[in-house]
Enzyme design. Structure first.
Site, short mmCIF file in Angstrom:
data_model
loop_
_atom_site.label_atom_id
_atom_site.label_comp_id
_atom_site.label_asym_id
_atom_site.label_seq_id
_atom_site.Cartn_x
_atom_site.Cartn_y
_atom_site.Cartn_z
N GLU A 66 0.81 -1.20 0.06
CA GLU A 66 -0.05 0.02 0.07
C GLU A 66 1.00 1.39 -0.01
O GLU A 66 0.49 2.30 -0.65
CB GLU A 66 -0.81 -0.04 1.36
CG GLU A 66 -2.14 0.88 1.29
CD GLU A 66 -2.94 0.92 2.50
OE1 GLU A 66 -3.73 -0.27 2.29
OE2 GLU A 66 -3.02 1.80 3.07
N ASP A 67 1.96 1.15 0.88
CA ASP A 67 2.59 2.56 1.07
C ASP A 67 4.04 2.60 0.30
O ASP A 67 4.84 3.56 0.65
CB ASP A 67 2.78 2.91 2.60
CG ASP A 67 1.40 2.85 3.10
OD1 ASP A 67 0.52 3.57 2.40
OD2 ASP A 67 1.07 2.79 4.36
#
Ligand code: NDP
Ligand code: ZN
Length: 179
Positions: A66-67
Site C-alpha cells: 500500500e505505502d
C-alpha cells in the site's frame, strides 16, 4: 516448523524496514513508520497469543504494498501464497477515492480469512492506540472520533476472531467516542 517461521518473520522485518526506511508516522514527533508494522506483529504475539509464522510475517509486511514500491508479485515470490493472501486482504487500492476505500473495508470485512482478520484487527488496535496517545498533525477531535466510528464499523464485522483483540478494541473505541 518454528525455526522456519522465525526465519520468515525476520526476513519480513528486514524487507519492511528497508522499504519503509524514509517514512514517518503522522504524529507530531514523526515516529519512524516501521514502529507500526512491528507493533502490530507484537500485539498479535503478546496480546492475541498468535504464533503462526505466515500471520506474523504478513503483519510486518501489511503496509509495504500500500505505502511503498513493493509489489504483490514480490511478496508472493519471496514469502509464499499464504503471506501474499493476507497482505492482499490488508491492502487498500490507493487509486480509489478515500471514501470509497473506507467503505470497501466495511463491506468486505466479514469475507476475509481468519488470519487476515487477525492482522486487520491488530492494525486497527495499534492505530487507535496511536490516536489516543497523540493526535496526528492536522487532526482535530472530530476527525479522531470519525476514525474511531469507522473502525467500530469495520471491527464489528469481524466478531468472533480473537477475544483479547476484540475486548481491547471495544474499550478503546468506546473511550475515544465518549471524549
Ligand atoms: P487516514 O486514513 O487519513 O489516516 C489514518 C491512517 O493513517 C491510519 O489508518 C494509519 O494507517 C495511518 N497513520 C499514520 N500515522 C498514524 C498515527 N499516528 N495514528 C493513527 N494512524 C496513523 O484517516 P481517515 O481518512 O480515516 O480519517 C478519519 C475520518 O476523518 C474519516 O472518517 C474521514 O471521513 C474523516 N476525514 C476528515 C477530514 C477532516 O479534515 N476533517 C479529512 C479527511 C477525512 P496505516 O495502518 O496504513 O499506517
Ligand atoms: Zn497499518
Amino acid at each position: 516448523n518454528s525455526c522456519e517461521d522465525m526465519a520468515l518473520v525476520i526476513k519480513a522485518a528486514d524487507l519492511a524496514a528497508r522499504r519503509h526506511r524514509f517514512q514517518k508516522r503522522k504524529d507530531v514527533r514523526q515516529t519512524p513508520y516501521i514502529n507500526h508494522p512491528i507493533g502490530v506483529a507484537y500485539i498479535l504475539t503478546n496480546e492475541a497469543k498468535v504464533y503462526d509464522g505466515a500471520t506474523l510475517a504478513a503483519a510486518i509486511l501489511h503496509d509495504t504494498v500500500e505505502d511503498t514500491k513493493t509489489t504483490f508479485e514480490e511478496i508472493q515470490q519471496e514469502f509464499g501464497q499464504e503471506v501474499y493472501d493476507i497482505v492482499k486482504g490488508c491492502t487498500d487500492d490507493k487509486s480509489l477515492p478515500k471514501d470509497t476505500r473506507k467503505q470497501l473495508q466495511i463491506d468486505h470485512a466479514a469475507e476475509h480469512s481468519h488470519k487476515t482478520k487477525l492482522v486487520k484487527l491488530a492494525d486497527k488496535l495499534y492505530n487507535l492506540r496511536d490516536l489516543e496517545r497523540a493526535t496526528p498533525i492536522g487532526w482535530d477531535k472530530r476527525r479522531v472520533k470519525e476514525y474511531a466510528e469507522w473502525a467500530r464499523q469495520v471491527v464489528s464485522r469481524m466478531k468472533g476472531t480473537n477475544e483479547a483483540l476484540e475486548m481491547a478494541l471495544d474499550d478503546i473505541i468506546n473511550r475515544l467516542l465518549s471524549k
